[in-house]
Design a protein around this motif. Structure first.
Motif, PDB file in Angstrom:
ATOM      1  N   ALA A   1     100.434  54.905  30.686  1.00  0.00           N
ATOM      2  CA  ALA A   1      99.108  54.309  30.510  1.00  0.00           C
ATOM      3  C   ALA A   1      99.039  53.496  29.225  1.00  0.00           C
ATOM      4  CB  ALA A   1      98.041  55.402  30.517  1.00  0.00           C
ATOM      5  N   ALA A   2      99.651  54.011  28.153  1.00  0.00           N
ATOM      6  CA  ALA A   2      99.634  53.302  26.880  1.00  0.00           C
ATOM      7  C   ALA A   2     100.355  51.960  26.973  1.00  0.00           C
ATOM      8  CB  ALA A   2     100.281  54.164  25.792  1.00  0.00           C
ATOM      9  N   PHE A   3     101.337  51.869  27.868  1.00  0.00           N
ATOM     10  CA  PHE A   3     102.076  50.625  28.065  1.00  0.00           C
ATOM     11  C   PHE A   3     101.447  49.753  29.155  1.00  0.00           C
ATOM     12  CE2 PHE A   3     105.209  52.860  25.613  1.00  0.00           C
ATOM     13  CZ  PHE A   3     105.992  51.883  25.027  1.00  0.00           C
ATOM     14  N   GLY A   4     100.304  50.171  29.676  1.00  0.00           N
ATOM     15  CA  GLY A   4      99.637  49.397  30.700  1.00  0.00           C
ATOM     16  C   GLY A   4     100.391  49.350  32.008  1.00  0.00           C
ATOM     17  N   LEU A   5     101.120  50.415  32.320  1.00  0.00           N
ATOM     18  CA  LEU A   5     101.980  50.449  33.494  1.00  0.00           C
ATOM     19  C   LEU A   5     101.315  51.180  34.658  1.00  0.00           C
ATOM     20  CD1 LEU A   5     105.188  51.354  31.501  1.00  0.00           C
ATOM     21  CD2 LEU A   5     104.907  49.246  32.835  1.00  0.00           C
ATOM     22  N   PRO A   6     101.633  50.808  35.894  1.00  0.00           N
ATOM     23  CA  PRO A   6     101.040  51.476  37.054  1.00  0.00           C
ATOM     24  C   PRO A   6     101.544  52.898  37.207  1.00  0.00           C
ATOM     25  CG  PRO A   6     102.728  49.913  37.757  1.00  0.00           C
ATOM     26  CD  PRO A   6     102.537  49.701  36.281  1.00  0.00           C
ATOM     27  N   ASP A   7     100.766  53.725  37.899  1.00  0.00           N
ATOM     28  CA  ASP A   7     101.131  55.128  38.065  1.00  0.00           C
ATOM     29  C   ASP A   7     102.036  55.354  39.269  1.00  0.00           C
ATOM     30  OD1 ASP A   7      99.337  54.783  40.121  1.00  0.00           O
ATOM     31  OD2 ASP A   7      97.829  56.152  39.309  1.00  0.00           O
ATOM     32  N   SER A   8     102.417  54.281  39.958  1.00  0.00           N
ATOM     33  CA  SER A   8     103.395  54.384  41.035  1.00  0.00           C
ATOM     34  C   SER A   8     103.850  52.982  41.421  1.00  0.00           C
ATOM     35  CB  SER A   8     102.809  55.098  42.261  1.00  0.00           C
ATOM     36  OG  SER A   8     101.776  54.322  42.840  1.00  0.00           O
ATOM     37  N   LEU A   9     105.005  52.918  42.095  1.00  0.00           N
ATOM     38  CA  LEU A   9     105.517  51.665  42.643  1.00  0.00           C
ATOM     39  C   LEU A   9     105.741  51.881  44.132  1.00  0.00           C
ATOM     40  CD1 LEU A   9     108.214  50.546  40.018  1.00  0.00           C
ATOM     41  CD2 LEU A   9     105.855  49.724  40.227  1.00  0.00           C
ATOM     42  N   PRO A  10     104.834  51.414  44.964  1.00  0.00           N
ATOM     43  CA  PRO A  10     105.031  51.566  46.411  1.00  0.00           C
ATOM     44  C   PRO A  10     106.314  50.875  46.861  1.00  0.00           C
ATOM     45  CG  PRO A  10     102.780  50.904  45.902  1.00  0.00           C
ATOM     46  CD  PRO A  10     103.562  50.765  44.638  1.00  0.00           C
TER      47      PRO A  10
ATOM     48  N   ARG B   1     112.740  57.662  42.362  1.00  0.00           N
ATOM     49  CA  ARG B   1     112.276  57.838  43.736  1.00  0.00           C
ATOM     50  C   ARG B   1     111.398  59.086  43.856  1.00  0.00           C
ATOM     51  NH1 ARG B   1     117.942  56.558  46.850  1.00  0.00           N
ATOM     52  NH2 ARG B   1     117.713  54.274  46.970  1.00  0.00           N
ATOM     53  N   ALA B   2     110.266  58.936  44.532  1.00  0.00           N
ATOM     54  CA  ALA B   2     109.389  60.082  44.746  1.00  0.00           C
ATOM     55  C   ALA B   2     110.086  61.146  45.578  1.00  0.00           C
ATOM     56  CB  ALA B   2     108.097  59.630  45.425  1.00  0.00           C
ATOM     57  N   ASP B   3     110.923  60.713  46.516  1.00  0.00           N
ATOM     58  CA  ASP B   3     111.715  61.621  47.340  1.00  0.00           C
ATOM     59  C   ASP B   3     113.152  61.104  47.320  1.00  0.00           C
ATOM     60  OD1 ASP B   3     113.042  63.104  49.245  1.00  0.00           O
ATOM     61  OD2 ASP B   3     111.487  62.911  50.774  1.00  0.00           O
ATOM     62  N   PRO B   4     114.061  61.803  46.625  1.00  0.00           N
ATOM     63  CA  PRO B   4     115.441  61.319  46.506  1.00  0.00           C
ATOM     64  C   PRO B   4     116.123  61.088  47.852  1.00  0.00           C
ATOM     65  CG  PRO B   4     115.045  63.129  44.991  1.00  0.00           C
ATOM     66  CD  PRO B   4     113.857  63.061  45.892  1.00  0.00           C
ATOM     67  N   ASP B   5     115.643  61.756  48.886  1.00  0.00           N
ATOM     68  CA  ASP B   5     116.286  61.637  50.195  1.00  0.00           C
ATOM     69  C   ASP B   5     115.644  60.574  51.087  1.00  0.00           C
ATOM     70  OD1 ASP B   5     118.065  63.733  49.584  1.00  0.00           O
ATOM     71  OD2 ASP B   5     116.524  65.205  50.109  1.00  0.00           O
ATOM     72  N   ASP B   6     114.619  59.909  50.582  1.00  0.00           N
ATOM     73  CA  ASP B   6     113.908  58.917  51.389  1.00  0.00           C
ATOM     74  C   ASP B   6     113.830  57.604  50.612  1.00  0.00           C
ATOM     75  OD1 ASP B   6     112.260  57.381  52.954  1.00  0.00           O
ATOM     76  OD2 ASP B   6     110.572  58.791  52.950  1.00  0.00           O
ATOM     77  N   GLU B   7     114.599  56.618  51.016  1.00  0.00           N
ATOM     78  CA  GLU B   7     114.649  55.349  50.309  1.00  0.00           C
ATOM     79  C   GLU B   7     113.377  54.533  50.475  1.00  0.00           C
ATOM     80  OE1 GLU B   7     118.118  53.128  51.248  1.00  0.00           O
ATOM     81  OE2 GLU B   7     119.518  54.707  50.638  1.00  0.00           O
ATOM     82  N   THR B   8     112.472  54.931  51.338  1.00  0.00           N
ATOM     83  CA  THR B   8     111.221  54.192  51.545  1.00  0.00           C
ATOM     84  C   THR B   8     110.018  54.917  50.942  1.00  0.00           C
ATOM     85  OG1 THR B   8     110.732  55.250  53.683  1.00  0.00           O
ATOM     86  CG2 THR B   8     112.154  53.298  53.712  1.00  0.00           C
ATOM     87  N   ALA B   9     110.283  55.934  50.144  1.00  0.00           N
ATOM     88  CA  ALA B   9     109.187  56.786  49.653  1.00  0.00           C
ATOM     89  C   ALA B   9     108.442  56.195  48.467  1.00  0.00           C
ATOM     90  CB  ALA B   9     109.729  58.159  49.283  1.00  0.00           C
ATOM     91  N   GLY B  10     108.916  55.125  47.885  1.00  0.00           N
ATOM     92  CA  GLY B  10     108.282  54.604  46.683  1.00  0.00           C
ATOM     93  C   GLY B  10     108.796  55.307  45.440  1.00  0.00           C
TER      94      GLY B  10
END
Length: 339
Positions: free
Chosen positions: A318-327, A280-289
């Protein structure tokens, strides 16, 4: 027949197999890719001097070997945490020893430089074993020329005379290098390691249970998927854990920040399953992505997970072709979208 190197020669067609060779030599995907690029540049610069006395493939491997030998001589050996001291206690103070990413072995995304999964099952098994993290780590203990000989002979199945010609030595000298390499490798790579499970439906079902237990953070269910003597390590930290109970204690203790993570399956790494962890981008916010955190390489044997290597290096995504975030609420990428 004499081969000619001209503008129609596709040297880039050799990039995949050369990357696999350089990865085994150097223990790093990033270093391997740099070595291959250097190899191809050197080859084109020397194209007019190519006389066709060997195949283009052999010529490229000779250049790549020299590039790797130079690289090995200019830096320290890459290792795994399991090679540094005994297992750690599942407590936060075990995180005190953190080292540079350049000191650790890196994972190799499956498909980057390995055979296609549609290949012969026996070839797939041999390929998977030849890029296992423990095997690649053991290779790093060999002197550079011995390392090259062992990979060429025992992994890539070159003939003794071919290896001798590549190194510019006699066949007897090449065989001597191989024997010394095998003896050293045996000291660092146990021959009693559990064989990896086939990449079949049973393997996939276990991976799905792993993903489910981790995302629900059901540690009892998670620990039940592990061998009793399973290990976990987390480069760049030098610590490592042994035993399902200690791994569970870590996840409910110092590792509790992983609660709420999302896991994305990939096509695998080093012959094993691999999943990407987003916290989680923000451990206290479940909607933070969610943002990249680690790539887990999971060795599965006898129906359970025997080893978890969690690479806490977000550059690998990047080497695994993965996105840099999950909204928040976004669907997970499919394994086919990765490397």
């Amino acid at each position: 027949m004499t081969q000619v190197l001209d503008a129609d020669t596709d040297l880039d067609a050799f990039r995949g197999e050369l990357t696999g060779y350089c990865y085994r030599m150097l223990g790093s995907l990033h270093d391997a890719e740099d070595a291959v690029q250097d190899t191809l540049v050197r080859a084109w610069r020397a194209a007019e001097r190519f006389e066709g006395r060997s195949s283009v493939r052999s010529w490229l491997y000779r250049i790549a070997t020299n590039v790797c030998i130079d690289a090995i001589g200019s830096r320290s050996r890459r290792a795994t945490p399991l090679e540094i001291g005994g297992p750690s206690a599942p407590v936060e103070t075990s995180l005190a020893d953190v080292r540079a990413h350049e000191e650790w072995l890196e994972p190799l995304p499956w498909g980057t430089a390995t055979q296609d999964l549609a290949a012969d099952p026996a070839e797939i098994t041999a390929e998977r074993e030849s890029v296992r993290l423990a095997f690649v780590a053991a290779l790093q203990h060999l002197p550079a020329r011995q390392r090259a000989v062992l990979i060429l002979r025992d992994v890539l199945r070159w003939r003794a005379d071919e290896v001798a010609a590549l190194l510019g030595v006699s066949t007897a000298s090449a065989n001597s290098l191989l024997q010394r390499a095998r003896a050293t490798l045996a000291q660092h790579h146990p021959d009693d390691a559990r064989p990896l499970d086939p990449l079949d439906a049973r393997h996939q079902a276990l991976l799905e249970r792993y993903l489910d237990a981790f995302e629900r953070y059901d540690i009892d269910a998670f620990v039940a998927l592990l061998h009793a003597d399973a290990t976990q390590n987390m480069p760049p930290f030098a610590m490592w854990l042994r035993g399902a109970d200690d791994i569970g204690a870590w996840m409910t203790g110092p590792g509790h920040g992983c609660r709420g993570s999302r896991l994305v399956p990939t096509r695998g790494a080093n012959g094993s399953a691999a999943v990407a962890q987003y916290r989680r981008a923000d451990p206290d916010d479940e909607t933070a992505g969610h943002v990249p955190w680690a790539v887990h390489v999971l060795e599965v044997s006898d129906g359970r997970v025997g080893s978890i290597t969690s690479f806490l290096d977000t550059r690998l995504f990047a080497a695994f072709g993965l996105p840099d975030s999950l909204p928040h609420g976004a669907p997970l990428p499919r394994p086919a979208d990765g490397a």
